[in-house]
Design a protein around this motif. Structure first.
Motif, PDB file in Angstrom:
ATOM      1  N   PRO A   1      -7.531-118.595  76.524  1.00 51.69           N
ATOM      2  CA  PRO A   1      -7.263-117.252  77.249  1.00 51.69           C
ATOM      3  C   PRO A   1      -6.804-117.336  78.425  1.00 51.69           C
ATOM      4  O   PRO A   1      -5.911-116.450  78.857  1.00 51.69           O
TER       5      PRO A   1
ATOM      6  N   LEU B   1      -5.557-111.803  74.311  1.00 45.58           N
ATOM      7  CA  LEU B   1      -6.704-111.681  75.463  1.00 45.58           C
ATOM      8  C   LEU B   1      -7.531-110.562  74.800  1.00 45.58           C
ATOM      9  O   LEU B   1      -8.645-110.338  74.882  1.00 45.58           O
TER      10      LEU B   1
ATOM     11  N   TRP C   1     -11.600-109.957  81.464  1.00 48.14           N
ATOM     12  CA  TRP C   1     -12.181-111.254  81.607  1.00 48.14           C
ATOM     13  C   TRP C   1     -13.516-110.814  81.895  1.00 48.14           C
ATOM     14  O   TRP C   1     -14.675-111.678  81.802  1.00 48.14           O
TER      15      TRP C   1
ATOM     16  N   SER D   1      -3.627-115.128  79.682  1.00 46.82           N
ATOM     17  CA  SER D   1      -3.394-113.987  80.594  1.00 46.82           C
ATOM     18  C   SER D   1      -2.271-114.424  81.530  1.00 46.82           C
ATOM     19  O   SER D   1      -1.574-113.243  82.023  1.00 46.82           O
TER      20      SER D   1
END
Length: 304
Positions: A256, A283, A200, A260
């Motif tokens: 996304p 991801l 991220w 996760s």
């Protein structure tokens, strides 16, 4: 004259900073602002809040208040079934993994924002031109920014994990259940959580290259993160109502933030959720695309 001629090539050869110097410079740029420690304070707060929320939920899963519902009701039967499943080795491992990754949702948001700021700070403070004139090798500069961003992502993960590591055994002992937080299922979730923080941060870096405005990038990224996942879940639920196939619900993993959650959750993150590896692949794909596009744009665009 000879001395001057020999010194010139040395200066030229030393003009390109080493990778470590570039990374140190990028880390220093973040450390000299208040942002990183404000995020650390926020990370502690959201982790504590998330752990408390998870702990309360798991308490009632392990010990459902059956005296508050009719014994023969569907709610009572479902609560009993959930309690039985929770007390199995797999169920207890899933609870421990969930507790050990408390704080992920907002933690990943912080990691994304720090990645955005690593890039947009240059344009906000009007130092981008100086940075790239001093270091004309743009790929090296963006790589250093990526390393700096992921290191701060690791820092946020470490803070959350240490807090969870302290609180999880205390909670499990208070619930009189026997489960080791050092079994592979739990460790795997914690390590995958680390990977999520790193990815991220890189994703935020790529996003920052797309939108140079610091305020615009942070607001847009935050809105997409917080509202985008809920919107995706709602849209696929509506589609499922019209076209009732389980794969429709599984497709929510394209968001996304949902990817996760799927990646770090042992078993299934939600009903009809895809396996963990699917969340990881999604991801990774977002990270590779964001990092690649960010590097390409940085090399192609006019920095001034």
């Amino acid at each position: 004259m000879t001395t001057l001629q020999s010194a010139a090539p040395q200066r030229q050869r030393g003009h390109r900073p080493s990778a470590l110097r570039l990374i140190s410079a990028e880390i220093m740029k973040i450390r000299t602002t208040n942002t990183w420690w404000l995020f650390l304070i926020g990370m502690i707060a959201v982790t504590a809040l998330a752990f408390t929320f998870n702990a309360v939920g798991h308490h009632y899963t392990l010990h459902p208040p059956l005296d508050q519902v009719k014994a023969d009701s569907d709610a009572a039967r479902q609560a009993q079934a959930d309690a039985v499943a929770a007390h199995t080795p797999a169920g207890l491992a899933k609870i421990a993994a969930d507790l050990m990754t408390s704080g992920q949702f907002f933690g990943l948001l912080f990691a994304m924002i720090i990645g955005i700021l690593v890039v947009t700070n240059e344009f906000f403070h009007q130092t981008a031109t100086t940075t790239f004139m001093t270091n004309p090798h743009r790929t090296a500069v963006i790589s250093a920014k990526a390393v700096a961003a992921l290191l701060f992502g690791v820092l946020f993960w470490l803070v959350a994990t240490v807090l969870d590591l302290i609180a999880t055994p205390i909670f499990l002992n208070s619930q009189h259940v026997s489960v080791s937080i050092y079994q592979w299922t739990v460790i795997q979730s914690v390590l995958l959580n680390l990977a999520a923080f790193v990815m991220w941060a890189i994703f935020g870096l790529g996003f920052g290259t797309l939108i140079r405005s610091q305020i615009g990038a942070v607001i847009t990224g935050t809105v997409l993160y917080l509202i985008g996942s809920a919107a995706v879940a709602l849209i696929f639920q509506l589609i499922h109502n019209i076209y009732p196939h389980n794969w429709v619900i599984s497709a929510e993993v394209i968001a996304p933030a949902i990817a996760s959650s799927v990646m770090i959750t042992p078993g299934r993150a939600f009903e009809h959720a895809p396996p963990q590896w699917v969340g990881a692949v999604v991801l990774i794909a977002y990270t590779v695309v964001a990092g690649g596009v960010g590097t390409w744009l940085t090399r192609r665009r006019d920095i001034s």
